[in-house]
Enzyme design. Structure first.
Site, short mmCIF file in Angstrom:
data_model
loop_
_atom_site.label_atom_id
_atom_site.label_comp_id
_atom_site.label_asym_id
_atom_site.label_seq_id
_atom_site.Cartn_x
_atom_site.Cartn_y
_atom_site.Cartn_z
CD1 TRP A 182 -2.62 1.77 0.54
CD2 TRP A 182 -1.19 2.37 2.28
NE1 TRP A 182 -2.97 3.08 1.04
CE2 TRP A 182 -2.31 3.48 1.98
CE3 TRP A 182 -0.27 2.60 3.31
CZ2 TRP A 182 -2.11 4.75 2.63
CZ3 TRP A 182 -0.23 3.77 3.77
CH2 TRP A 182 -0.72 4.91 3.63
CD GLU A 223 -4.48 -1.56 2.38
OE1 GLU A 223 -5.10 -1.07 3.29
OE2 GLU A 223 -3.17 -1.82 2.58
CE LYS A 225 -6.27 5.85 3.50
NZ LYS A 225 -5.13 6.10 4.55
CG ASP A 257 -8.23 -0.82 5.25
OD1 ASP A 257 -9.39 -0.29 5.75
OD2 ASP A 257 -7.19 -0.84 5.88
CG ASP A 294 -7.00 2.93 10.36
OD1 ASP A 294 -7.45 1.71 10.00
OD2 ASP A 294 -6.31 3.66 9.83
#
Length: 416
Positions: A182, A223, A225, A257, A294
């Protein structure tokens, strides 16, 4: 407890669910525990601020400052976690001996020997992540997409080093290593060129993957985002980019995620779509509150829906599950345990659903009955099966485990 469990076993048995089998299945479902909850994502290879569009908020005392402290905290946390664990490491947690320091582009397996010993002594595997943030070679917020070839070369070499390390971790522990890539690269405001950075990212990833490694030992993930703090308008590694890259490069799988999407998107809805086209996928499980914040994972609606899709899709052998959150506003060891146990409860709840019956009702158009069944299950005695599971795994129940954490805080964390 045994009487309550036997009553619950009868109730679920009437729906065709074998609770003993559920407990045995959950015992073997592997969840990767992220090391960075214990030290606020500081790592051991630099002393600068946390960068990359991520933040750790809070100032609760007791943060781990050394490898020994972090390992001690992990031990304490894992002692309260039922089931099968792995350890998830970032490259920034390299351990140097005798004053040695090397750049991230020069990392070697020897810098993770102590982590291997930690894992082997506990019979757990290790997953791994290159660290493309919190470093002075991040130039203008860019790493693998940088137009500066010296910067880009540094991070390509870092990625290659991490592949070598990942294979070492897998060989030494005898367990598969999932290596996740990532990067935060992007722009705060509207860019003048969206294609160029993504083409550089594609080329950088392909150069990293030119490093030879055993695909039976290492699974490489990419990953996505949607944005980060300071990267609100554009990220190179978007969902479309990472899905397309994984689809067109052998041995690469996508990682989702559930904090890395728009607030109205749900990863639980995406799992089945990806499993139509990928043999395997990976998940980082977190709890976003309004954004990729998170927060500690709870037994909330989305966590339960994620677990339902994993089980419905027969995904325990196809989906690599890892936790990913960092909260410095509460006891960090307790945060680890709360999040892990919440995911385990969600998985158990999903296993206690008669999915074949629900599918039959749906396919026969009996949607009223489906809704009634789904609502009825919400009040079934999950907790009694959970208590039995914890007892069989030799861990404390929900009303007692925190007493040991408070004692650990008084004797260990408060002294830091």
């Amino acid at each position: 407890m045994n009487t309550r469990y036997e009553d619950a076993k009868i109730m679920y048995g009437q729906l065709g669910i074998d609770t003993d089998k559920v407990i045995e299945t959950l015992k073997n479902a592997s969840v990767s525990v992220h090391c960075w909850q214990g030290d606020d994502v500081k790592g051991f290879d630099q002393d600068g601020p946390l960068t990359g569009g991520i933040q750790t908020t809070g100032s609760y005392p007791g943060r781990a400052r050394t490898p020994e402290e972090l390992m001690s905290d992990l031990d304490m946390a894992m002692s309260m976690m039922p089931g099968t664990k792995k350890l998830n490491l970032h490259a920034s947690y390299a351990i140097f001996e005798d004053g040695e320091t090397v750049g991230r582009d020069k990392l070697e397996p020897k810098h993770f020997e102590k982590w291997v010993k930690f894992a082997k002594d506990r019979n757990i595997g290790i997953d791994f992540n290159p660290t493309f943030f919190s470093h002075d070679m991040v130039k203008d917020g860019l790493t693998l997409t940088s137009p500066d070839e010296n910067v880009r070369r540094f991070w390509i070499e870092h990625g290659k080093a991490c592949l070598r390390i990942s294979e070492y971790l897998a060989r030494e522990t005898g367990k598969l290593c999932v290596m996740n890539i990532w990067i935060p690269d992007g722009y705060k405001d509207i860019p003048g060129d969206r294609l160029g950075p993504r083409m550089r990212y594609k080329d950088s990833l392909e150069q990293i993957l030119s490093q030879e490694y055993d695909k039976n030992l290492v699974k490489v993930c990419v990953e996505s985002k949607v944005f980060g703090i300071g990267y609100e308008s554009y990220t190179a590694g978007s969902a479309e980019f990472t899905l397309s890259f994984a689809a067109t490069h052998e041995g690469v799988i996508p990682l989702m995620d559930n904090g890395h999407y728009h607030p109205t998107e749900y990863v639980s809805d995406k799992i089945s779509s990806l499993l139509c086209f990928y043999d395997e996928i990976a998940l980082h499980i977190t709890r976003p509150v309004r954004w990729d914040s998170d927060h500690v994972v709870l037994l909330d609606d989305e966590t339960k829906e994620l677990a339902k899709e994993i089980i419905r899709c027969d995904g325990l052998n196809r989906i690599h599950m890892a936790l990913d959150y960092f909260d410095a506003s509460i006891n960090r060891v307790a945060a680890w345990i709360i999040g892990y146990r919440s995911l385990e409860k969600a998985l158990m709840a999903a296993m206690l659903i008669p999915h074949d019956l629900e599918k039959k009702l749906q396919e026969e158009g009996r949607m009223t009955e489906l809704m009634i069944l789904q609502e009825q299950l919400k009040t079934y005695p999950l907790g009694d099966v959970w208590d039995k599971y914890c007892s069989e795994c030799g861990v404390d129940g929900d009303l007692s485990w925190y007493d040991k954490i408070k004692e650990y805080e008084d004797k260990v964390l408060s002294k830091r």
